[in-house]
Write a protein that holds these residues in place. Structure first.
Motif, short mmCIF file in Angstrom:
data_model
loop_
_atom_site.label_atom_id
_atom_site.label_comp_id
_atom_site.label_asym_id
_atom_site.label_seq_id
_atom_site.Cartn_x
_atom_site.Cartn_y
_atom_site.Cartn_z
N LYS A 95 0.83 -1.20 0.00
CA LYS A 95 0.00 0.00 0.00
C LYS A 95 0.87 1.25 0.00
O LYS A 95 1.82 1.36 0.77
CB LYS A 95 -0.92 0.01 1.21
CG LYS A 95 -2.03 -1.03 1.13
CD LYS A 95 -3.01 -0.89 2.28
CE LYS A 95 -4.14 -1.89 2.14
NZ LYS A 95 -5.11 -1.79 3.25
N GLY A 96 0.50 2.19 -0.88
CA GLY A 96 1.24 3.45 -0.98
C GLY A 96 2.43 3.40 -1.91
O GLY A 96 3.05 4.44 -2.17
N LYS B 225 0.11 1.71 -7.40
CA LYS B 225 -0.59 2.71 -8.20
C LYS B 225 -0.67 2.29 -9.67
O LYS B 225 -1.71 2.47 -10.33
CB LYS B 225 0.10 4.06 -8.08
CG LYS B 225 -0.04 4.70 -6.71
CD LYS B 225 0.67 6.04 -6.66
CE LYS B 225 0.54 6.67 -5.28
NZ LYS B 225 1.26 7.98 -5.19
#
Length: 397
Positions: A226-227, A232
């Motif tokens: 995540k992140g 993305k």
């Protein structure tokens, strides 16, 4: 009003500025909703004043064009008014007050804040953000329309890029030779639709065909940290695949509806409550995949373009009633053949199509019970003009 869409070609820095513009527009919309919550009976003029106050209070909000801020205020007031209208009409289901948005993807401009190049191939956004000139990529040509006919521009962010939608105030009308034919359309799951003449259009099932790829892409997203940048990228690939399915459905609906509208002067279809139908979790995916709402919207649109009569009828008992004698023959969803005691044996969907046509004609003031079934020829087609003439003569007698 027609909408022409073009893809915006620019630099990465310009795209980041568009993201900032969209975030600012989201802020304005949420602030006006907050003002509507705190002040009952708020009007659009009051929200316009709040937009001006925000521009002075927040320097970055003042960079957004004044008409773009007012457009977001309009979105807020329309959502508030819709909520109260639904409450007053006692519309069934949840009628929650407009919520604050987190993922706004568009910003609107009216007549100011933008400009077109002399060849109308480039768009320049002229507000305080100063994001420069974008090249318009698309097959349509804006040369056919005067600058005064463009009433609104919407900048939209999608998974595969940024787009500009031009809302042009022109009326699209096309003249066709009348056919005198009528049909009733039953939208189903086995076939995309079956009409009263027994003609069927196969269901493309775009979501089902892409389901394997979507699951694979979803797994890739869940495995990424995540992140992280890789997550993305994985999310973007998944969003692109979903976007492709959405475009396939829209393209299919646009290409399917003109044939039904052009070849008939009168089209009746079921006014289905898709929002309620998808609550059935066993059928929700198949119902969503059939794009019923889009099909009905494009039927209405092309009906106006070609000057044809399009009528939506209530769906109650269209599959259960016999189209020949009117008796109720109860069936489960798995029963695909209509068998009545009067001797009528039809495909379930064709029987429904004939009932939908009869209801539509009745709503239009042409009663099949008065006219009789003599006007339905050997091919199952109904002559609209003979029906209207017979109905008129019966009423005058």
């Amino acid at each position: 009003m027609i909408v022409l869409e073009f893809k915006l070609k620019g630099k990465a820095k310009q795209y980041r500025i568009i993201d900032e513009m969209i975030r600012t527009a989201q802020f304005v919309r949420n602030k006006t909703v907050r003002y509507g919550i705190d002040n009952q009976g708020v009007k659009l003029v009051d929200l316009y004043k709040q937009c001006a106050i925000m521009a002075k209070e927040f320097e970055w909000a003042g960079k957004l064009n004044s008409m773009a801020r007012q457009a977001m205020a309009q979105r807020a007031i329309f959502a508030i008014q819709r909520f109260f209208a639904n409450c007053q009409a006692k519309k069934p289901g949840k009628k929650g007050y407009p919520q604050f948005q987190k993922h706004t993807r568009s910003v609107e401009y009216k007549t100011t804040g933008w400009g077109l190049s002399t060849d109308k191939r480039c768009l320049t956004l002229k507000d305080g953000f100063g994001d420069g000139k974008f090249k318009l990529i698309g097959s349509r040509d804006l040369h056919f329309y005067a600058a005064g006919e463009i009433k609104q521009i919407r900048i939209v962010r999608r998974a595969d890029g940024y787009y500009a939608q031009f809302c042009i105030n022109v009326e699209r009308k096309k003249e066709l030779i009348s056919t005198g034919k009528t049909i009733g359309i039953d939208v189903g799951l086995n076939h995309f639709y079956t009409d009263s003449d027994g003609e069927t259009v196969p269901n493309p099932r775009y979501l089902r065909k892409s389901e394997k790829a979507l699951k694979r892409l979803q797994k890739r997203v869940s495995r990424k940290k995540k992140g992280s940048g890789n997550r993305k990228k994985a999310i973007n690939k998944l969003a692109r695949k979903h976007l492709k399915v959405t475009r396939q459905r829209k393209d299919f609906a646009i290409k399917t509806t003109p044939g039904a509208v052009k070849s008939n002067d009168f089209v009746a279809y079921e006014e289905l409550q898709v929002k309620n139908m998808v609550k059935n979790h066993k059928l929700a995916k198949s119902i969503s995949d059939s794009a019923r709402s889009q099909f009905s919207q494009w039927l209405e649109y092309f009906g106006k373009v070609y000057g044809k009569t399009i009528i939506a009828v209530p769906p109650q008992y269209t599959s259960q009633e016999c189209s020949n004698c009117g008796n109720l023959v109860k069936k489960t969803l798995s029963t695909r053949t209509h068998i009545c005691g009067c001797g009528t044996i039809l495909d379930r969907d064709r029987n429904a199509g004939r009932n939908i046509l009869a209801k539509g004609l009745k709503q239009a003031g042409i009663n099949l019970n008065t006219v009789g079934h003599t006007e339905i020829n050997a091919w199952g087609q109904t002559d609209l003009y003979s029906l209207m003439a017979a109905s008129t003569s019966k009423s005058t007698d």
